[in-house]
Design an enzyme around this catalytic site. Structure first.
Site, PDB file in Angstrom:
ATOM      1  N   CYS A 151      32.266  36.750 -10.429  1.00  0.00           N
ATOM      2  CA  CYS A 151      31.996  37.945  -9.615  1.00  0.00           C
ATOM      3  C   CYS A 151      31.806  39.198 -10.475  1.00  0.00           C
ATOM      4  O   CYS A 151      30.820  39.316 -11.176  1.00  0.00           O
ATOM      5  CB  CYS A 151      33.080  38.127  -8.554  1.00  0.00           C
ATOM      6  N   GLU A 185      37.236  29.923  -6.771  1.00  0.00           N
ATOM      7  CA  GLU A 185      38.649  29.788  -6.375  1.00  0.00           C
ATOM      8  C   GLU A 185      38.851  29.913  -4.869  1.00  0.00           C
ATOM      9  O   GLU A 185      39.923  29.608  -4.356  1.00  0.00           O
ATOM     10  CB  GLU A 185      39.512  30.812  -7.135  1.00  0.00           C
ATOM     11  N   HIS A 244      32.767  32.960  -5.671  1.00  0.00           N
ATOM     12  CA  HIS A 244      34.169  32.763  -6.050  1.00  0.00           C
ATOM     13  C   HIS A 244      34.541  31.285  -5.958  1.00  0.00           C
ATOM     14  O   HIS A 244      34.880  30.814  -4.868  1.00  0.00           O
ATOM     15  CB  HIS A 244      35.073  33.562  -5.105  1.00  0.00           C
TER      16      HIS A 244
END
Lengths: 259, 212
Positions: free
Chosen positions: B86, B192, B190
């Site tokens: 990001c 995660e 992202h």
């Protein structure tokens, strides 16, 4: 192309699901962590926890729930309920929440939105608004009024104005919860959702009234919502997250189908 | 916490967002990652994750204040497998329109604000979107048509060289969402927060030798 999101909301009181949930395996009734994991594995796009714990001395329990969920659910996690300060927001963020929902406290003290946006970033601040349909008046030109304290207290604030004001103050997203539709299972308030969604440039999550898969279809198309919040229709086992997404996909709504 | 000579993985802390979600996802795939905010620890790491959420201007100030800008350039130059996420990706280019910021210049190009003609499209670009691979990369192994990742951003990378673009997404316009060169790979989305497909990318990173 961006997908429309299906978001599940779990109300948590003292660390347990507020509405009892009929599980097949009765061992884990009311465990929000297990429910979160189950929805995650069934294709949920985002999860919202609403802490309705009455006493502030039990807040720590909610932080534990958030921590345990964040360890095993790898989608965005949003938490709200009783957030009154940047410190409340920061505690929840450290526990593992991405996004923080502010509601009543922001109506009473709008600077809370900008303070949270400054501290944790606009994109992580969600303004959740409870809205009641009223007669059109000079004070409430849209015919939709902001209420607080779980819908009990009308504030004399126009909902459309508040949505724009929330965006201006730094909210990254709006949850529009219709008090009229909430709990009816007869469908979202489409007129309200679409008017707010068209009045702002930030994403709008529709909330309140979902009972059937077509209700999600309606609010994501005619209602112009970017995401649909579901609660009891999935908690009681009448519908599954994957089934809702299959249905939307089948009717041509772009949703995430690979998980 | 061990003070051993090397770290399995370091997550760069420069006051740019909550890094624990990155750390939790690393643990889930068996990568023991520690959050570090000083150049010395970063230089001891076997692999590095350079994440970030927030504004480019404040992020660059914080990187410089902590002496991390030059450390990141050094670990990339010496071949340490590194993953940007990001804002980490965005400040890897030369320049960002956000706060009119000169950034690290690891990739040639600019970061631009989304200017969308369709008024129904919201900014930030927030939610799940399909990531299409345009070139094979070890970290995109297993990526299938229709796989979506989670995004939150109002600015997008616009690199000069197309040869460093490994994947793209569409938001009215097509934009590059994964850039890479040698031992450095960076994503706008992202991993995660992207469920199974995101964890798969992190799992690939946990054993990646830094070649592509």
């Amino acid at each position: 192309m961006l997908s429309k999101r299906v978001i599940a909301c779990l109300d948590v009181r003292d660390g347990k699901l507020a509405k009892s949930v009929k599980f097949v395996d009765t061992k884990d009734i009311g465990d929000p962590v297990q429910k979160a994991r189950e929805y995650y594995e069934d294709g949920l796009d985002e999860l919202v926890f609403y802490d309705i714990t009455a006493s502030s001395d039990k807040r720590r329990i909610m932080l534990d729930v958030v921590e345990r969920v964040a360890e095993q659910v790898f989608i965005p996690l949003s938490v709200g309920g009783g957030v009154r300060s940047v410190a409340d927001a920061t505690d929840l963020r450290l526990a593992g929440a991405e996004k923080i929902n502010v509601n009543s406290a922001a109506v009473q003290r709008p600077e809370l939105i900008s303070e949270c946006a400054e501290a944790i970033g606009n994109q992580n601040v969600v303004l959740s608004m409870d809205v009641l349909r009223v007669a059109v008046s000079a004070q409430i030109p849209s015919g939709y009024e902001i209420v607080i304290n779980g819908g009990r207290k009308p504030m004399g604030i126009d909902a459309l104005w508040w949505a724009r004001e929330g965006e201006r103050l730094g909210a990254g997203e709006l949850v529009v919860n219709s008090i009229d539709a909430d709990g009816t299972r007869e469908g979202y308030e489409l007129n309200l959702t679409s008017r707010i969604s068209k009045a702002v440039r930030i994403p709008v999550i529709a909330s309140g009234g979902a009972g059937l898969p077509e209700h999600l279809y309606d609010v994501l198309t005619d209602g112009a919502a970017d995401a649909a919040l579901v609660a009891s229709m999935v908690h009681y086992g009448d519908h599954r997250i994957s089934g809702l997404k299959q249905y939307l996909h089948g009717r041509g709504v772009k949703v995430r189908m690979s998980w | 916490m061990s003070l051993a000579a090397s770290l399995a993985a370091a997550i760069v802390d420069y006051d740019a967002g909550n890094l624990r979600s990155v750390q939790r996802a690393c643990h889930e795939v068996g990568l023991n990652a520690e959050i570090v905010g000083d150049p010395e620890s970063l230089l001891r790491a076997d692999r590095v994750i350079f994440p970030g959420v927030g504004a480019a201007g404040a992020a660059m100030q914080s990187l410089h204040r902590r002496g991390l800008g030059s450390a990141i350039k050094e670990i990339i130059a010496r071949g340490t497998p590194t993953l940007g996420i990001c804002l980490g990706l965005q400040i890897s280019l030369d320049y960002s329109e956000e706060n009119d910021t000169h950034t690290l210049g690891l990739f040639a190009g600019n970061v631009r604000h989304f200017k969308l003609a369709d008024p129904s499209l919201k900014v930030p670009h927030m939610g799940w979107n399909e990531v299409r691979s345009v070139k094979a990369h070890p970290l995109l192994q297993g990526l299938e048509a229709g796989d979506e990742f989670y995004y939150v951003h109002a600015y997008y990378p616009d690199p000069i060289e197309r040869s460093i673009v490994y994947a793209v997404s569409d938001y009215e316009q097509e934009f590059a969402c994964a850039l890479g060169r040698d031992n450095y790979f960076a994503t706008q989305f992202h991993p995660e927060k992207s469920g199974r497909v995101g964890l798969r990318l992190l799992k690939c990173f946990s054993t990646w030798e830094g070649t592509c």
